[in-house]
Write an enzyme that holds these catalytic residues in place. Structure first.
Site, short mmCIF file in Angstrom:
data_model
loop_
_atom_site.label_atom_id
_atom_site.label_comp_id
_atom_site.label_asym_id
_atom_site.label_seq_id
_atom_site.Cartn_x
_atom_site.Cartn_y
_atom_site.Cartn_z
N LEU A 101 4.29 10.85 33.04
CA LEU A 101 5.71 11.18 32.99
C LEU A 101 6.05 11.42 31.53
CD1 LEU A 101 7.32 8.52 35.41
CD2 LEU A 101 6.94 10.96 35.85
N ASP A 102 6.92 12.36 31.23
CA ASP A 102 7.34 12.60 29.85
C ASP A 102 7.98 11.34 29.28
OD1 ASP A 102 6.75 15.21 30.47
OD2 ASP A 102 8.85 15.75 30.81
N ARG A 103 8.02 11.31 27.96
CA ARG A 103 8.66 10.15 27.30
C ARG A 103 10.10 9.97 27.79
NH1 ARG A 103 11.20 9.35 22.22
NH2 ARG A 103 11.03 11.58 21.92
N ARG A 188 11.28 20.11 34.48
CA ARG A 188 12.18 20.65 33.44
C ARG A 188 12.03 22.16 33.33
NH1 ARG A 188 13.85 15.99 30.51
NH2 ARG A 188 12.47 14.27 31.04
#
Ligand code: URA
Length: 237
Positions: A101-103, A188
């Site tokens: 998962l992205d930050r 995104r």
């Protein structure tokens, strides 16, 4: 497996350090009888300083990842591994995140030391559903569902179109998106391709597995029947 190796692989120290634990009489059975390095004992029957051993290999963890943490072992800044007991970083086989998962993304993250399981979950052929909830900078215009479902959406610098994904509009600026792939920044970039911008993103389910009230930053080991839920399709809205 020899006891020294079994205990060293769980991160309690290198072989020399674990041998010292035996010599100091700190490794015992549940009744407090001292165990020796050459003894035979099963995992569940070993205590160190009176405490049960950490879970054996084959571990699957469910974590509620907070934003601000990176799914990496060595990035600068806070890492998801910082949320686990420090000893667990030295386990062999190592614990890895199942995908990333992205930050700035929060939510359901799995970690495991079972490489075969990890590949079974992230393989595009497995078709495992990942469900995200996004808040958006602009109102949805109504065409996103068809675009995402089309199977023809091509993200910038990619060579194959995205597999069909399912959109459920929750509010004018909130949506739930179910995808079966795990491309870089996929959710995104999908909303960007539809002319929008994701402000917050949370993964709420993998298959039928949800966080079920697990607090942000918390984690727990999963039972086999909970892991199996990952491969079940999420309930339709
Ligand atoms: N898609 C994204 O854009 N970010 C994530 O962290 C996961 C899926």
């Amino acid at each position: 497996m020899k006891l020294v190796r079994l205990i060293a692989n769980l991160g309690y120290g290198n072989r020399k350090e674990v041998t010292r634990l035996f010599r100091e009489g700190r490794v015992t059975d549940p009744a407090g009888e001292v165990l020796y390095a050459d003894d035979r004992a099963v995992h569940a029957e070993i205590r160190i300083d009176g405490e049960p051993l950490d879970p054996p290999t084959g571990l699957v963890l469910l974590m509620h990842k907070p934003t601000g943490y990176t799914c990496s072992r060595k990035d600068a800044g806070r890492l998801v591994y910082d949320l686990l007991p420090p000893r667990w970083r030295r386990r062999d086989p190592a614990l890895s995140t199942v995908g990333r998962l992205d930050r700035d993304t929060s939510g359901l993250l799995l970690l495991t030391d079972d490489g075969a399981l990890l590949h079974r979950i992230i393989s595009p052929r497995a078709n495992v559903a990942k469900v995200y909830e996004a808040t958006l900078a602009r109102d949805l215009h109504g065409g996103e569902g068809e675009l995402f479902e089309s199977g023809t959406l091509m993200l910038e610098s990619e060579t194959t179109p995205l597999a069909p994904a399912h959109l459920q509009v929750l509010e004018p600026r909130r949506a739930r998106l179910t995808v079966t792939e795990g491309r870089y920044h996929q959710v995104r970039r999908m909303f960007a391709a539809a002319g929008n911008h994701v402000e917050t993103l949370e993964r709420v389910a993998i298959g039928r597995l949800t966080l079920d009230g697990l607090a942000s930053g918390a984690w727990r080991a999963l039972a086999a029947e909970e892991v199996a839920r990952v491969f079940e399709p999420p309930p339709l809205p």
